[in-house]
Design an enzyme around this catalytic site. Structure first.
Site, PDB file in Angstrom:
ATOM      1  N   ASP A  65      35.548  -1.460 -14.016  1.00  0.00           N
ATOM      2  CA  ASP A  65      36.878  -1.665 -13.435  1.00  0.00           C
ATOM      3  C   ASP A  65      36.832  -1.665 -11.917  1.00  0.00           C
ATOM      4  OD1 ASP A  65      36.423   1.163 -13.140  1.00  0.00           O
ATOM      5  OD2 ASP A  65      37.439   1.486 -15.047  1.00  0.00           O
ATOM      6  N   ASN A 125      43.792  11.996 -20.469  1.00  0.00           N
ATOM      7  CA  ASN A 125      44.805  11.402 -21.351  1.00  0.00           C
ATOM      8  C   ASN A 125      44.186  10.463 -22.387  1.00  0.00           C
ATOM      9  OD1 ASN A 125      44.148   9.147 -19.841  1.00  0.00           O
ATOM     10  ND2 ASN A 125      46.241   8.681 -19.191  1.00  0.00           N
ATOM     11  N   HIS A 140      42.026   7.909 -21.781  1.00  0.00           N
ATOM     12  CA  HIS A 140      41.689   6.545 -21.376  1.00  0.00           C
ATOM     13  C   HIS A 140      40.179   6.367 -21.215  1.00  0.00           C
ATOM     14  CE1 HIS A 140      41.933   8.024 -17.023  1.00  0.00           C
ATOM     15  NE2 HIS A 140      40.788   7.389 -17.044  1.00  0.00           N
ATOM     16  N   GLU A 152      44.832   2.658 -20.260  1.00  0.00           N
ATOM     17  CA  GLU A 152      45.719   3.799 -20.419  1.00  0.00           C
ATOM     18  C   GLU A 152      46.311   3.822 -21.840  1.00  0.00           C
ATOM     19  OE1 GLU A 152      45.629   5.987 -18.260  1.00  0.00           O
ATOM     20  OE2 GLU A 152      45.815   5.273 -16.195  1.00  0.00           O
TER      21      GLU A 152
END
Length: 261
Positions: free
Chosen positions: A67, A136, A138, A143
């Protein structure tokens, strides 16, 4: 998934690096998927040791970063182009021309994302993808609620992700709000996945990804769909795993022909 629970973050880095090195030793021109952040730093440190010892070479390998932030200057020290060059390409001896990072500065971001995905396919696909996992759940910057079929695209970073990454910037306001990330479908197309996690803050995410239901609410659970996924964690990150004793048992009794370290 193969779940490997180890005593320390240093051991996590060593064993995960052994897995990466085994792939590259068998195929020197391997395509390696490169993650950033704190989780894979132990992998890169151990791979550097192996390179210096002449145990593995990345001179013929290719790399694709997971990314990149959108809008961040190329020469910003926290752009992933800079991080990959500094922490991976130079110390591991990659040919810079054979390593790509998504173009978060492109005029046409949607086209650049599709072109990046196409470049991975043109390279023959990723042989081994390095992954971390966010608190979380990801992976990459996919996400919660990301589609399991998603390809490289633009994503809005969750507030919790921006807060977690603020430690790399002068302030939270400096953390970009958007990124370009390989999608879950892109990640799942890799031949092998190696995910690492360290510390108690990752325990809930690891447990949900490994033992929870398959859910877009926990993007890391997509690894349950993969044929060759290896999850390497320390004791703190493994604290929420119900079958931890079984994972330790299977690793301790792994046949010699299956071992890679």
């Amino acid at each position: 998934m193969e779940i490997i629970i180890l005593s320390s973050p240093a051991e996590v880095g060593r064993v995960a690096a052994a897995k990466i090195a085994s792939v590259v030793a068998e195929k020197p021109s391997a395509v390696v998927g490169l993650a950033t952040g704190s989780s894979p730093q132990g992998i890169y440190a151990d791979l550097r040791r192996r390179v210096q010892a002449g145990q593995v070479s990345f001179a013929q390998a290719r790399g694709f970063a997971l990314d990149e932030y959108v809008g961040i200057p190329l020469d910003h020290p926290e752009s992933y182009a800079s991080v990959i060059a500094r922490d991976v390409v130079e110390p591991l001896g990659f040919d810079p021309a054979r390593v790509r990072v998504p173009d978060g500065r492109a005029t046409d971001l949607a086209f650049a994302a599709k072109e990046y995905d196409a470049a991975i396919r043109a390279a023959g696909g990723v042989d081994v993808q390095i992954l971390g996992i966010g608190a979380n759940g990801h992976i990459g910057f996919n996400e919660p609620t990301s589609s399991f079929a998603s390809r490289t695209r633009i994503k809005t970073l969750a507030p919790s992700t921006r807060e977690a990454n603020a430690r790399f910037f002068d302030s939270l306001d400096d953390v970009p709000t958007h990124c370009m990330t390989q999608g879950l479908g892109t990640i799942l197309a890799a031949r092998e996945l190696v995910l690492v996690a360290q510390g108690a803050a990752k325990a809930d995410a690891v447990a949900a990804a490994v033992e929870g239901p398959l859910s877009s609410f926990v993007p890391g659970s997509a690894l349950q769909l993969h044929e060759h996924a290896t999850v390497v964690v320390d004791e703190e990150a493994a604290a929420g795993l119900q079958l931890a004793d079984y994972y330790r048992y299977t690793y301790d009794h792994k046949p010699e022909w299956q071992r890679f370290e």
